[in-house]
Each structure stands twice: as C-alpha cells, then as structure tokens.
Design an enzyme around this catalytic site. Sequence first.
Site, short mmCIF file in Angstrom:
data_model
loop_
_atom_site.label_atom_id
_atom_site.label_comp_id
_atom_site.label_asym_id
_atom_site.label_seq_id
_atom_site.Cartn_x
_atom_site.Cartn_y
_atom_site.Cartn_z
CG ASP A 1 49.37 63.16 7.77
OD1 ASP A 1 48.97 63.43 7.58
OD2 ASP A 1 50.91 63.48 6.76
CE1 TYR A 2 41.82 61.55 10.88
CE2 TYR A 2 42.67 64.05 11.84
CZ TYR A 2 41.70 62.70 12.23
OH TYR A 2 41.11 62.00 13.44
CG ASP B 1 46.78 66.74 7.56
OD1 ASP B 1 48.49 66.62 7.89
OD2 ASP B 1 46.43 66.09 6.26
#
Length: 250
Positions: free
Chosen positions: A27-28, A204
């Site tokens: 996950d960004y 994301d």
Amino acid sequence: PIKTALGRSIRRAFIAGMPEGLLLAADYSQIELRILAHLSGDPQLAEAFRLGHDIHRFTASLIYGVPEAEVQPEQRHAMKAVNYGILYGMTAHGLSRELGTGIEDAQAFIDAYFQRYPAIRRYLDDQIARARRDGFVQTLLGRRRYVPEVNSEDPVLRQFGERIAVNAPIQGTAADIIKLAMVTLSARLKREGFKSRMILQVHDELVFETPPAEREPLAGRVREVMEHAIELSVPLRVTVKSGPNWLEMT
C-alpha cells in the site's frame, strides 16, 4: 471497505488461490499528498515528507501552534480531513460537515492551512487557471483530463470543474504511478521465476498471492519497485503486510 463490519467480514473471505498460499498487500503511504508536495513545490510540506514526519500530526502542529508531541488525537483527525479535503477542492461548507464544526471555523482551518503552505495555494490556483485557458489539465506523465465545466456559466457546474482541475492531476498521477509499478512488477516476477502472482489493484494498493517461502523476497521486490516507480522530489513509501486472508494481515 475496511472501516465497516460487513466490509471486514467480506475481506476475510478473500484467500490465496494456491495451496497453503498467503496474501500479501502493498500500500502506498499518503501518495496523493506526496504528489501534491512534488507538484506544488511547497518546501515545508516536502521537507516534512523527507524527514519522515507523520504529515497529519506535522500539519496540526503548524496550525495549532503546538509541538508535534503535544498534538491531540482530535487535532490530528481535523488536520487529516483538511489535508485530504484540499486535494478534492473541499469548501468550508464541506469541511464543516466533515468535522461537525461551524462554517466559519472550517474556513479558518482552510485559511490557516494556506498560510502555512502558500505554494499549495498558488499551485491550485494555477491549475484552475490552466484548465480555463487550455480546456484540460494533465498528470505528471502527460495524461490529459478535459474540463469544459470549468468555463460554464452555471456556478454549480463551474465549481465542479474547478474541483476536477485541482484533483485530477494529483489523483491521476497516483493512478499512473501504480500502473507503472504493476507493469514493472509483472515482468520482474516472471523474469525472476517467482511463483507469486499479482492478482488485484485497489486504488493505491496491490494484492499478491504467494507461497510462504516467497513471502520475504516478494515483499522486498514489491517495495523496491513501487517506491522507485517514478522519482519525485519527496520519497514514495510503501507498507507491506501479509496473512492468510485479505483482512488478517500483519
């Protein structure tokens, strides 16, 4: 959605499709705010990311005038709403609903935010002006979003267009970045003989299924590729978790 009981129970139902396999999710972290720091060139926001600050706590410290260590949870929550609200062109009316405050108080938060981050104010105004002039805005990689609404005589439609002009380059750049990472990861996992597979993208976040023996090397490859999919003026950061299903991950 992970914030509801029903959403969590549904996530628990997603498991790897290979025997004894695990799910791994990458996950960004706050990618849209990092893109905003890069595109706006705001030195204070960019420096906070470079130094690894909790950006919502850092913003609360600026707005409330207290040391970061003394920021209260409700103050951090309020500044998180402001940080993300700015990305979506949120008005004082919208922020007041989000925070449960009066419109004047919400406007004071927004004004204080732009006093601390003046380059962001200039960037957002420039995006709206560019949309009015050119009829479109574009992502960092050049993908266009046409915004005819921004020149509408209807004030509601015009404000909608202004919100698109502000948000599309940021959200669109985030989408471009994760697509770059996906293309690179797909080729690299195949080239290096991984049995792991990339199976899902949600905003994301990327989700993989992996044999237990590949969990650590996969995590390393995924983090390396995602964090260097594009070079910005601030670092991209990725959180990697794994577990038996999409909910129970550490």
